[in-house]
Design an enzyme around this catalytic site. Structure first.
Site, mmCIF file in Angstrom:
data_model
loop_
_atom_site.group_PDB
_atom_site.id
_atom_site.type_symbol
_atom_site.label_atom_id
_atom_site.label_comp_id
_atom_site.label_asym_id
_atom_site.label_seq_id
_atom_site.Cartn_x
_atom_site.Cartn_y
_atom_site.Cartn_z
ATOM 1 N N ASN A 170 4.282 0.479 10.252
ATOM 2 C CA ASN A 170 5.170 1.642 10.084
ATOM 3 C C ASN A 170 4.363 2.930 10.021
ATOM 4 O O ASN A 170 3.192 2.942 9.636
ATOM 5 C CB ASN A 170 6.018 1.481 8.820
ATOM 6 C CG ASN A 170 5.167 1.519 7.576
ATOM 7 O OD1 ASN A 170 4.882 2.585 7.047
ATOM 8 N ND2 ASN A 170 4.714 0.364 7.098
ATOM 9 N N PHE A 171 5.025 4.020 10.419
ATOM 10 C CA PHE A 171 4.331 5.302 10.474
ATOM 11 C C PHE A 171 4.081 5.908 9.104
ATOM 12 O O PHE A 171 3.124 6.642 8.903
ATOM 13 C CB PHE A 171 5.092 6.294 11.355
ATOM 14 C CG PHE A 171 4.642 6.243 12.775
ATOM 15 C CD1 PHE A 171 3.404 6.758 13.136
ATOM 16 C CD2 PHE A 171 5.415 5.654 13.751
ATOM 17 C CE1 PHE A 171 2.955 6.697 14.442
ATOM 18 C CE2 PHE A 171 4.969 5.584 15.062
ATOM 19 C CZ PHE A 171 3.754 6.107 15.413
ATOM 20 N N CYS B 122 -2.813 22.315 12.047
ATOM 21 C CA CYS B 122 -2.494 21.048 11.373
ATOM 22 C C CYS B 122 -2.538 21.208 9.850
ATOM 23 O O CYS B 122 -3.532 21.656 9.278
ATOM 24 C CB CYS B 122 -3.474 19.971 11.806
ATOM 25 S SG CYS B 122 -3.138 18.386 11.028
ATOM 26 N N CYS C 86 9.279 -4.664 16.374
ATOM 27 C CA CYS C 86 9.165 -6.046 16.831
ATOM 28 C C CYS C 86 10.398 -6.845 16.444
ATOM 29 O O CYS C 86 10.701 -7.872 17.032
ATOM 30 C CB CYS C 86 7.935 -6.688 16.222
ATOM 31 S SG CYS C 86 6.467 -5.754 16.590
ATOM 32 N N VAL D 189 0.854 -1.190 0.000
ATOM 33 C CA VAL D 189 0.000 0.000 0.000
ATOM 34 C C VAL D 189 0.893 1.245 0.000
ATOM 35 O O VAL D 189 1.726 1.422 0.875
ATOM 36 C CB VAL D 189 -0.956 -0.010 1.212
ATOM 37 C CG1 VAL D 189 -1.733 1.285 1.285
ATOM 38 C CG2 VAL D 189 -1.900 -1.195 1.109
ATOM 39 N N CYS E 190 -5.425 18.160 8.540
ATOM 40 C CA CYS E 190 -6.877 18.285 8.720
ATOM 41 C C CYS E 190 -7.365 19.734 8.713
ATOM 42 O O CYS E 190 -8.558 19.976 8.536
ATOM 43 C CB CYS E 190 -7.342 17.535 9.972
ATOM 44 S SG CYS E 190 -6.816 18.251 11.531
HETATM 45 ZN ZN LIG Z 1 -4.862 17.247 12.090
#
Ligand SMILES: [Zn+2]
Lengths: 338, 82
Positions: free
Chosen positions: A126-127, A240, A183, A105, A243
């Site tokens: 993962n971030f 932000c 991990c 992805v 958002c």
């Molecule tokens: Zn945000």
């Protein structure tokens, strides 16, 4: 099987109405490792309408300790996790439309994979992928449920970014490699996976039945017996970029050149997402007027304007002479390109 | 006194799950963290990526804390147990 969901329907906050909402829901699950396989099983048993699971890996022996959908046969045949999960889940509940997608992805496919769903469940490791999920979720006003664990510790939170915080309100950017344990380095205890997945799926069921998920960040350490929730009502950031300003930098692929500060080494590593072998000959011709260039089949070393750039055949570079990410980004863009 | 709590890798790094520090008056979490860094220099790399909670409410480094408060530090956790 009229009896199938009877116990869940008896639970008064779900009831017949809630069950019907669950039955008509479409859930996208990104990552089918430990959290993903435990969540997938619970969602399938709960009777969601459609479950799409996406994963890029094969089942390996070290997965069996905690990844509950997989068997020794999957290991010996080297079955992709998405395919193995699909067949196990179909045997559990034939009423659910299960679709396993074997894919990495990424920024250029995630929108198509996740958009037409009611919710996204995080089973990633993962971030960077989570920041992608966050971009898609904010852009298309989809809720998503974060979950992560390492060692005996886990954390989860349901994001509904319209009113409440998104992931980028909490973390401006993905933490650099080395600041989050994995991990692969400190191990993982099976039970914490189930605790976090259980919390994630509970939030999913609440959201699918039009009820408010918990507004608290759960953190739990099953080994040490600590369980703490943090109120996150005030976590929404008015600055932000995601958002509030609707800049979807991860989704646009702008953040796919991964920059890692190599602390204490006075260097930054640049790992381009799309790895192709760099053309050393071409680069050396381009750069040997402005700096000193040596290369062999494995790597190239460029000394230029006080920096030393080591460029590897897999596309990675280490830029010495700065620990500043934006400075390194500029050096990379100037001499190596994008 | 100010109570500090550390979770996951931060607990391993400081060797304590919680500790108390002297606090004269109101100060920022950032200031508290600077003091901690002198004791535990390896905390430095976590500074930009920590989650901070004051009295179990999400906060940030600029939040003010006073004696009697409890500050928790959480590292980012990325594993999905692949
Ligand atoms: Zn945000």
């Amino acid at each position: 099987m009229a009896d199938r969901y009877s116990r869940q329907v008896l639970f008064s906050d779900i009831g017949e109405v809630g069950q019907e909402k669950i039955r008509s829901s479409r859930v996208a699950l990104v990552g089918c490792g430990a959290l993903g396989s435990v969540s997938a099983e619970m969602l399938t048993r709960a009777g969601v309408g459609k479950l799409r699971l996406m994963d890029r890996d094969f089942v390996e022996e070290s997965n069996l300790q905690r990844q509950s959908l997989f068997t020794e046969e999957h290991v010996s045949k080297g079955v992709p996790k998405a395919a193995a999960a699909e067949s196990t889940l179909r045997a559990i509940n034939s009423e659910v439309e299960i679709e396993g997608v074997i894919t990495d992805v990424r920024w250029d496919n995630i929108e198509g994979l996740c958009r037409d769903h009611d919710i996204i469940v995080d089973g990633t490791d993962n971030f960077e992928t989570r920041f992608l999920i966050n971009d898609v979720a904010v852009k298309h006003s989809l809720p998503w449920v974060y979950g992560a664990c390492v060692g005996s510790y886990g954390i989860s939170f349901a994001f509904e970014s319209g009113t409440f915080a998104c992931l980028q309100c909490l973390f401006e950017r993905p933490p650099e490699v080395g600041t989050s344990q994995t991990c692969d380095t400190v191990g993982i205890l099976g039970p914490v996976v189930h605790v976090i997945a259980a919390y994630q799926v509970t939030q999913v069921l609440k959201i699918l039945t039009d009820q408010s998920p918990s507004r608290k960040i759960l953190q739990v350490d099953v080994w040490n017996g600590t369980w703490q929730t943090l109120g996150a009502e005030r976590a929404k950031s008015q600055q932000c970029r995601c958002c509030q300003q609707h800049e979807f930098r991860f989704l646009e692929g702008e953040e796919t050149t991964r920059m890692t500060r190599l602390c204490g080494r006075g260097a930054v590593q640049v790992s381009p997402q799309q790895k192709g072998p760099p053309d050393f000959h071409d680069l050396s011709q381009r750069l040997d007027k402005s700096g000193q260039v040596d290369f062999n089949q494995h790597m190239m070393r460029i000394q230029i304007e006080g920096y030393e750039i080591a460029l590897f055949a897999d596309g990675r570079s280490i830029i010495r002479g700065t620990e500043d990410i934006s400075e390194a980004r500029a050096v990379y863009a100037k001499y190596i390109g994008n | 006194m100010l109570k500090l709590r550390f979770f996951a890798s931060l607990k391993d790094l400081t060797g304590e799950s919680e500790m108390e520090v002297e606090l004269k008056g109101e100060t920022s979490v950032r200031e508290v963290f600077q003091q901690l860094k002198t004791r535990f220099p390896r905390l430095e790399k976590y500074e930009p990526v920590l989650l901070v909670a004051v009295n179990q409410e999400y906060s940030d480094m600029d939040s003010l804390v006073a004696p009697g408060d409890e500050v928790s530090f959480f590292p980012p956790v990325s594993g999905g147990a692949r």
